[in-house]
Write an enzyme that holds these catalytic residues in place. Structure first.
Site, short mmCIF file in Angstrom:
data_model
loop_
_atom_site.label_atom_id
_atom_site.label_comp_id
_atom_site.label_asym_id
_atom_site.label_seq_id
_atom_site.Cartn_x
_atom_site.Cartn_y
_atom_site.Cartn_z
N GLN A 95 0.83 -1.20 0.00
CA GLN A 95 0.00 0.00 0.00
C GLN A 95 0.86 1.25 0.00
O GLN A 95 2.09 1.19 0.12
CB GLN A 95 -0.91 -0.02 1.23
CG GLN A 95 -0.15 -0.14 2.54
CD GLN A 95 -1.03 -0.49 3.72
OE1 GLN A 95 -1.13 0.29 4.68
NE2 GLN A 95 -1.65 -1.67 3.68
N HIS A 97 0.35 5.73 1.16
CA HIS A 97 -0.51 6.76 1.74
C HIS A 97 -0.24 8.12 1.09
O HIS A 97 0.90 8.42 0.73
CB HIS A 97 -0.26 6.88 3.25
CG HIS A 97 -0.39 5.58 3.98
ND1 HIS A 97 -1.54 4.82 3.96
CD2 HIS A 97 0.49 4.90 4.76
CE1 HIS A 97 -1.36 3.74 4.70
NE2 HIS A 97 -0.14 3.76 5.18
N GLU A 114 4.08 7.89 8.60
CA GLU A 114 4.07 7.02 9.78
C GLU A 114 5.47 6.48 10.04
O GLU A 114 6.40 6.67 9.23
CB GLU A 114 3.09 5.86 9.57
CG GLU A 114 3.42 4.96 8.41
CD GLU A 114 2.29 3.98 8.06
OE1 GLU A 114 1.15 4.18 8.52
OE2 GLU A 114 2.56 3.03 7.31
N HIS A 171 4.76 0.28 0.70
CA HIS A 171 5.21 -0.49 1.87
C HIS A 171 4.18 -1.54 2.27
O HIS A 171 3.01 -1.48 1.88
CB HIS A 171 5.45 0.44 3.05
CG HIS A 171 4.19 1.08 3.56
ND1 HIS A 171 3.65 2.21 2.97
CD2 HIS A 171 3.35 0.76 4.57
CE1 HIS A 171 2.55 2.56 3.61
NE2 HIS A 171 2.33 1.69 4.58
N ARG A 191 -4.43 0.61 -1.62
CA ARG A 191 -3.85 -0.72 -1.83
C ARG A 191 -3.42 -0.88 -3.29
O ARG A 191 -4.19 -0.61 -4.20
CB ARG A 191 -4.85 -1.83 -1.50
CG ARG A 191 -5.29 -1.88 -0.06
CD ARG A 191 -6.13 -3.14 0.21
NE ARG A 191 -6.91 -2.99 1.43
CZ ARG A 191 -8.19 -2.68 1.45
NH1 ARG A 191 -8.86 -2.55 0.31
NH2 ARG A 191 -8.82 -2.54 2.59
#
Length: 321
Positions: A95, A97, A114, A171, A191
């Site tokens: 996926q 972000h 993150e 990642h 995804r």
């Protein structure tokens, strides 16, 4: 407000989850494959209830909105960080972000940068982390042709590792890894690949988001350079895992408490704390609180300094605004 805020975790079932959150942290989790513990969250998909003090029974985002002094009168309109523990019994989807600009335009929420502190990794465990495409056209071509082995890069990990995942990084956590995740408060995931697996509840494959993934993936991929530093303080050790300028959104620390350790806010007005091993005592404003593995709390801006005593491993974080 001279008390820390202790928070009740929220649990989410995931196709890739397991039961380690109960086994390793003694959480009372629901039945099923529980993949995520939302430990410190103001996000509407899983806000935490405060378990103590004058705000007991109230939601963290409501306190953030109605009592800004607790958080040092922050600029952000929403509680900006989200702390999770993830149990990857099976591999997560590969996926990516979005950043703040793309997420605000298309998802009406924050982007998602993150990072992971690896609480446990099975022998031989690895992440999917980064990709081989040199141009966006090459990325698009490999995705459209399902050239997954050619596209994805692997990164071996072991217990105690720290990995930074900026928005735009392709990642996946893979099987046999448990992490504490510090992230922007966002639940947007695109995804790219999900192993063609079928969700047992729906009988269907999960949706992919190929256009969005191509839009937001950083090309070419360059692994971030980390500048991790450690300092011995008495018998204890304080490690700065990431802070500005390497991360524009949060600072993250590891506190390896061996006896007594005094801490204060460093790069933000309030501090998030997660005990991932051991037990001990927290003293703040003359009051003491027991700490043990699996406890999560927020130290408000109204408390300048506090003391930790015992043998504990704590991951702490601060919002950078």
């Amino acid at each position: 407000m001279t008390e820390p805020l202790f928070l009740k975790p929220v649990f989410h079932e995931k196709i890739w989850g397991g039961r380690r959150l109960a086994e390793d942290f003694n959480y009372d989790i629901p039945d099923g494959t529980i993949g995520e513990c939302w430990a410190i969250s103001g996000h509407p998909h899983g806000p935490n209830v405060i378990e103590n003090g004058e705000f007991k029974g109230q939601l963290l985002p409501d306190i953030y909105a109605n009592h800004p002094e607790v958080f040092g009168n922050p600029k952000s309109k929403v509680f900006p960080l989200l702390t999770k523990i993830l149990d990857a019994e099976a591999s997560l989807s590969v996926q990516v972000h979005p950043d703040n600009a793309y997420a605000e335009e298309h998802e009406h929420e924050l982007g998602k940068t993150e990072c992971w502190y690896v609480i446990h990794a099975d022998e031989g465990a690895y992440l999917t982390y980064g990709h081989t495409a040199k141009t966006r056209e090459e990325l698009k071509e490999m995705i459209n042709n399902h050239e997954w082995q050619k596209l994805f890069d692997k990164k071996p990990v072991k217990t105690g590792d720290f990995v930074y995942v900026p928005s735009g990084t392709l990642h996946a956590l893979n099987k046999g890894i448990v992490v504490l995740e510090t992230q922007q408060s966002s639940d947007t995931t695109y995804r790219i690949y999900d192993y063609d697996r079928v969700d047992k509840k729906t009988g269907k494959k999960r949706d992919l988001h190929l256009k969005q993934s191509i839009d937001v993936t950083t090309v070419p991929f360059k692994e971030p350079e980390l500048h991790i530093t450690s300092e011995k303080i008495g018998d204890s050790e304080v490690t700065t895992l990431i802070t500005q300028p390497d991360s524009p959104f949060f600072s993250v620390y590891k506190w390896d408490v061996k006896s007594k350790l005094t801490r204060k806010h460093e790069h933000g007005p309030y501090t998030l704390m997660s005990v991932i091993d051991g037990e001990g005592i927290l003293t703040a404003d003359g009051k003491t609180y027991p700490l043990k593995k699996g406890v999560h709390l927020l130290m408000p801006a109204t408390i300048d300094e506090w003391q930790l005593d015992g043998k504990m491993l704590i991951i702490a974080s601060e919002s950078v605004e």
